[in-house]
Write an enzyme that holds these catalytic residues in place. Structure first.
Site, PDB file in Angstrom:
ATOM      1  N   HIS A   1      30.857  27.109  26.269  1.00  0.00           N
ATOM      2  CA  HIS A   1      30.558  28.552  26.187  1.00  0.00           C
ATOM      3  C   HIS A   1      30.568  29.191  27.576  1.00  0.00           C
ATOM      4  CE1 HIS A   1      29.050  27.651  22.076  1.00  0.00           C
ATOM      5  NE2 HIS A   1      28.575  26.578  22.671  1.00  0.00           N
TER       6      HIS A   1
ATOM      7  N   SER B   1      46.577  41.311  49.384  1.00  0.00           N
ATOM      8  CA  SER B   1      46.567  42.656  48.835  1.00  0.00           C
ATOM      9  C   SER B   1      47.139  43.612  49.870  1.00  0.00           C
ATOM     10  CB  SER B   1      45.124  43.054  48.495  1.00  0.00           C
ATOM     11  OG  SER B   1      45.016  44.467  48.456  1.00  0.00           O
TER      12      SER B   1
ATOM     13  N   LYS C   1      41.500  40.006  50.700  1.00  0.00           N
ATOM     14  CA  LYS C   1      41.857  39.389  49.426  1.00  0.00           C
ATOM     15  C   LYS C   1      42.807  38.205  49.559  1.00  0.00           C
ATOM     16  CE  LYS C   1      41.698  41.549  45.648  1.00  0.00           C
ATOM     17  NZ  LYS C   1      41.056  41.173  44.394  1.00  0.00           N
TER      18      LYS C   1
ATOM     19  N   GLU D   1      48.100  33.634  37.738  1.00  0.00           N
ATOM     20  CA  GLU D   1      48.014  34.746  36.778  1.00  0.00           C
ATOM     21  C   GLU D   1      49.337  34.922  36.041  1.00  0.00           C
ATOM     22  OE1 GLU D   1      45.588  38.212  38.581  1.00  0.00           O
ATOM     23  OE2 GLU D   1      46.142  36.921  40.241  1.00  0.00           O
TER      24      GLU D   1
END
Ligand code: ARG
Length: 459
Positions: A157, A278, A284, A291
């Protein structure tokens, strides 16, 4: 504009509609397989006495000439205006050897030709994907070996569950990828049937030796029924299923790694070479490649369900709808190959942050160990669960964990606690207590690592 069926038609086809129906830009990938299948067909025709040995020889060397020309200049296929790869080969063949070339298609249909081509293609391309799956497993084995006895939390979970060895987590992904390898093996076996002899749909009236064709082309069996063969693309669906399942796997792996390399978890550091920055936020370090893997999984699933939708309404036998299979399968193949390569590169270059992972494995997720400790001293498990739960609740409320308790604190909860409790309630002790072969215990994990290494060697 060239086609194989002009005889029945008075005029030329509408240029734009012909263009719409063309599959050469896609099925040019089957060129080698089409040449291989046609070569064997010429030999089978000669064996059946349909072609003279001289014609068969001319065809075979003509096809070899086409192969050499295409290998020397692959753009030949891009410049050609043919309807499909089969028409391309026949036109090139006739251009080279004249009338003998026009005898090649005797007793054969493009319906079975595209089937044999695609089956040959998948049988030689699936092993390439399987090797890429092995590379990802290999990178995981390296990480598992490097992790030694390091611990981290496991999650259910997405809540901290129990401490596990970091190696155990890598081997869990590896175990799942091995199922993907098996699934590709099953898809490869489904493609391993020789369809020639089926004709367009009713079979062939020449005494073609299908066993000879199967042997020559490296198939272990011949298809059972010409009508079924003509419209059967189940083997494509099985390949797309194997791709979709493997992409689903990689997507879950990517999700884990995106989480574990985030500031919030900080369990691993993503290598610079597989991250991106970024344009605006200087701090970043983004996991774009992972992704993309996760994103492309959506497409792989869409391709599978799209293909099933294409098949579901088709009447028996060949229908042109089936031509759509190649663009889908080639796309799925390319996407998966890219994703497997990316995942192997990311896993290989991850740096574990052992102290962060151990700290995360040391908190209230040791509550099961507390219960087991009491069970070891005679308490029924359900009662022990209660006692441990009460301690965990108190600690949670005061923002502490088990390591903050002294012996008197422990004994206030139950007199069964003694000074052995301190050594028992650690991530290392929790892991060491796990005994079954699937467990995260150091012994079982060492054995699993050795077994997985062997698997990599054998595949
Ligand atoms: N390009 C076709 C395909 O991929 C080849 C088979 C064509 N057969 C036919 N009857 N038009 O399905």
């Amino acid at each position: 504009m060239t086609n194989l069926w002009s005889g029945r038609f008075e005029g030329a086809p509408d240029a734009e509609v012909f263009e719409f129906g063309k599959s050469l830009p896609v099925d040019k990938r089957l060129i080698d397989d089409d040449l291989t299948g046609s070569r064997a067909w010429a030999q089978a025709l000669a064996k059946a006495g349909v072609l003279t040995p001289a014609d068969a020889e001319a065809i075979v060397s003509g096809l070899d000439g086409v192969r050499a020309a295409v290998h020397a200049d692959p753009a030949l296929l891009d410049r050609a205006g043919d309807e499909d790869v089969h028409a391309f080969v026949e036109r090139e063949l006739v251009a080279r050897i004249g009338d003998a070339g026009k005898r090649l298609h005797t007793g054969r249909s493009r319906n079975e030709q595209v089937s044999v081509d695609f089956r040959l293609y998948l049988r030689r391309r699936i092993p390439v994907l399987q090797r890429a799956v092995v590379s990802v497993v290999d990178a995981m084995v390296a990480q598992a070996g490097r992790a030694g006895q390091a611990t981290m939390p496991s999650y259910t979970h997405l809540r901290r569950a129990q401490p596990v060895l970091v190696a155990h987590v890598w081997l869990s992904h590896a175990a799942a990828l091995r199922r993907d390898w098996d699934r590709f093996e099953a898809a490869r076996q489904e493609a391993d049937l020789m369809p020639l002899g089926s004709g367009a749909i009713a079979g062939t009236s020449y005494p073609i030796d299908t066993a000879f064709l199967a042997r020559t082309l490296g198939f272990s069996r011949v298809t059972l029924n010409s009508i079924d063969t003509s419209g059967d693309r189940d083997f494509v669906a099985s390949f797309l299923y194997a791709c979709a399942m493997c992409m689903t796997r990689l997507s879950r792996l990517a999700e884990d790694l995106i989480l574990f390399t985030s500031e919030e978890f900080g369990f691993f550091e993503l290598a610079d070479e597989v991250a991106t920055g970024s344009s605006l936020m200087p701090q970043k370090k983004n996991p774009d490649p992972l992704e993309l893997v996760r994103g492309k999984a959506g497409r792989a699933i869409g391709v599978l369900s799209g293909w099933l939708a294409t098949m579901k309404g088709l009447p028996l036998g060949y229908n042109k709808d089936l031509q759509e299979d190649k663009a889908l399968a080639f796309g799925a193949e390319d996407d998966l190959a890219g994703c497997l390569m990316t995942c192997a590169a990311v896993v290989r270059t991850l740096t574990p942050r052992v102290a962060v992972m151990r700290a995360a494995a040391s908190g209230l997720l040791l509550a099961t160990e507390v219960a087991d400790y009491l069970v070891g001293r005679g308490m029924p498990f359900r009662t022990a669960h209660e006692v441990s739960g009460k301690i965990a609740r108190d600690l949670h409320e005061s923002g502490r964990d088990f390591s903050s308790l002294g012996l008197a604190d422990w004994q206030r909860y139950h007199e069964l606690f003694d000074d052995k409790v301190f050594a028992a309630i650690t991530p290392e002790a929790a892991v060491a207590a796990r005994l079954t072969p699937q467990s995260t215990g150091p012994g079982p994990v060492a054995a699993a690592l050795a077994e997985t290494r062997q698997w990599v060697q054998a595949h």
